[in-house]
Motif scaffolding. Structure first.
Motif, short mmCIF file in Angstrom:
data_model
loop_
_atom_site.label_atom_id
_atom_site.label_comp_id
_atom_site.label_asym_id
_atom_site.label_seq_id
_atom_site.Cartn_x
_atom_site.Cartn_y
_atom_site.Cartn_z
N VAL A 187 0.85 -1.20 0.00
CA VAL A 187 0.00 0.00 0.00
C VAL A 187 0.88 1.25 0.00
O VAL A 187 1.79 1.37 0.83
CB VAL A 187 -0.93 0.02 1.24
CG1 VAL A 187 -1.73 1.31 1.29
CG2 VAL A 187 -1.84 -1.19 1.22
N SER A 192 -5.21 -2.37 9.53
CA SER A 192 -4.96 -1.99 8.14
C SER A 192 -3.80 -2.81 7.61
O SER A 192 -3.11 -3.48 8.38
CB SER A 192 -4.60 -0.49 8.09
OG SER A 192 -3.24 -0.33 8.45
N SER A 199 -5.81 6.91 0.22
CA SER A 199 -6.22 6.48 1.57
C SER A 199 -5.87 5.01 1.74
O SER A 199 -5.61 4.30 0.76
CB SER A 199 -7.71 6.70 1.79
OG SER A 199 -8.47 5.74 1.08
N ILE A 200 -5.84 4.59 2.98
CA ILE A 200 -5.52 3.20 3.32
C ILE A 200 -6.83 2.55 3.77
O ILE A 200 -7.53 3.10 4.63
CB ILE A 200 -4.50 3.15 4.47
CG1 ILE A 200 -3.26 3.98 4.13
CG2 ILE A 200 -4.12 1.73 4.81
CD1 ILE A 200 -2.42 4.34 5.34
N TRP A 209 -1.09 -1.74 6.99
CA TRP A 209 0.07 -1.19 7.70
C TRP A 209 0.06 -1.60 9.17
O TRP A 209 0.79 -1.02 9.98
CB TRP A 209 0.08 0.33 7.59
CG TRP A 209 0.51 0.84 6.24
CD1 TRP A 209 0.70 0.10 5.11
CD2 TRP A 209 0.80 2.19 5.90
NE1 TRP A 209 1.08 0.90 4.08
CE2 TRP A 209 1.16 2.20 4.53
CE3 TRP A 209 0.78 3.40 6.59
CZ2 TRP A 209 1.50 3.37 3.85
CZ3 TRP A 209 1.12 4.56 5.92
CH2 TRP A 209 1.49 4.54 4.55
N MET A 247 1.45 5.57 -0.13
CA MET A 247 0.90 6.90 0.19
C MET A 247 1.94 7.95 -0.17
O MET A 247 3.15 7.72 0.01
CB MET A 247 0.59 7.00 1.69
CG MET A 247 -0.63 6.20 2.14
SD MET A 247 -2.20 6.93 1.64
CE MET A 247 -2.37 8.24 2.84
#
Ligand code: ADP
Length: 376
Positions: free
Chosen positions: A279, A332, A311-312, A334, A281
């Motif tokens: 993911v 998430s 966004s996550i 993360w 960002m």
């Protein structure tokens, strides 16, 4: 008032079975006249040992300690003109409040009888000195709001009052430097906050040089002119509380200063994006590829609609409503993240909701890999 300077100071203890413990490792620290300097860090980081070396209660293994520019490594504690306030107050149980406060003055004279004379007002051979002690005790007890308690014994006082007597005993002597070792940790939460405000005000009135040790980062931040964050015997950052918060020098400081703690995620940066577990960002800076950790404070996290740009995807794991604000724990890709948002913005958030988490690139901190990875 005085300056306190440590240059490359080490403390090595001989540990069990011959192993050495390097409790303090190359500490450089220059404390100015009248500064309120707080040493903060987790248990075992070396802050008490540093304080005890300044006090003269612990030998210095290597390096130089100066008070007002004079080397004092080998000067006995009693000759350093320092007052020490401990966690456990260390009041004399058989002496009244007034006698306890006068004790520091009296030890210079050594005769208990003269102390008693001072407090009872009896005339004696050293009447002038006696009167001076009496005046000083009256001044100090008034400053600390203890003037109505002078004839009580420590057992007849609350924890907060006892702590004030311990502070009173320290300030009565008007020393060059005050040292405080976790002085508020035996007080309940409310009293701790009240007493720390009193200490701050007292510092302003006295203009004294203070070195103060605590493991409580919030206490440290509210008291300090200068915050010295320690870990594993080393200074990690030496700056104002605001600077430690806004620009933590490394990952350790980022995680230690601030409540709730900063979210920190390991990953990689490349070409303006941070990536972890597939993911990405934006981080707002173009960067050559490298491993690093990304940090964002919980109050810089926003909840957005699921699948929003940048966004996550996350699931709400727990919601804690704290009145004006709400803490939301999120699962998430993360890992576990924490968002602290305005209560109004979280009114409809429920556990198990699917949400998006976002943050502005301007609020991203980046650190080199490792426990104390430097700020990038
Ligand atoms: P802090 O005040 O930050 O909790 P200390 O300064 O008390 O930390 O201790 C720093 C390190 O030195 C710890 O690892 C502790 O176990 C060790 N240490 C402290 N005092 C002694 C001692 N007298 N002998 C051996 N090791 C000690």
């Amino acid at each position: 008032m005085a300056t306190v300077t440590l240059t490359k100071v080490d403390k090595v203890y001989a540990g069990a079975n011959g192993a050495e413990v390097r409790a303090v490792d190359g500490v450089d620290l220059a404390i100015r006249h009248g500064e309120f300097c707080v040493l903060v860090g987790p248990s075992g980081c070396g802050k008490s040992t540093t304080l005890r070396m300044i006090a003269g209660l612990e030998e210095i293994t290597a390096g130089v300690l100066e008070i007002d520019g004079a080397r004092v490594n080998d000067l006995p504690a009693k000759d350093r003109d320092i007052a020490f306030v401990f966690q456990n107050y260390a009041l004399y149980p058989h002496l009244t409040v007034g006698e306890n406060i006068a004790f520091g003055l009296e030890t210079r004279r050594t005769h208990r009888s003269a102390l008693a004379a001072a407090l009872s007002g009896a005339a004696g051979a050293r009447a002038a000195e006696t009167a001076e002690i009496k005046t000083r005790v009256a001044e100090v007890s008034k400053t600390l709001g203890l003037d109505t308690l002078l004839h009580r014994y420590p057992r007849e006082l609350s924890g907060g009052q006892r702590q004030r007597v311990a502070v009173g005993r320290a300030i009565a002597r008007d020393p060059k430097v005050f040292l405080f070792d976790e002085p508020l940790s035996n007080l309940d939460a409310r009293l701790r906050i009240e007493t720390r405000t009193e200490l701050r005000m007292l510092h302003r009135r006295l203009g004294a040089t203070i070195v103060y040790v605590t493991h409580d980062q919030e206490e440290a931040m509210t008291l300090a002119d200068r915050l010295v964050v320690m870990h594993k015997g080393k200074i990690q950052q030496n700056a104002s509380a605001q600077e430690c918060y806004d620009l933590p020098a490394n990952r350790f400081v980022a995680g230690f200063i601030g409540t709730p703690p900063m979210n920190i995620v390991d990953g990689r940066v490349e070409g303006g994006e941070f990536e972890s577990n597939g993911v990405r960002m934006p981080v707002g800076r173009l960067m050559a590829p490298r491993s690093c950790a990304l940090g964002v404070r919980p109050d810089r996290m926003r909840l957005v609609r699921p699948n929003s740009d940048h966004s996550i995807a996350a699931t709400v794991a727990a919601v804690e409503r704290l009145g004006d604000r709400t803490d939301i724990a999120l699962d998430s890709p993360w890992g576990r993240l924490l968002a602290r948002v305005n209560a109004d913005d979280a009114a409809h958030v429920r556990e198990t909701d699917a949400v998006g988490v976002a943050f502005d690139a301007a609020h991203v901190h980046l650190f080199a890999p490792g426990e104390c990875g430097a700020r990038i």
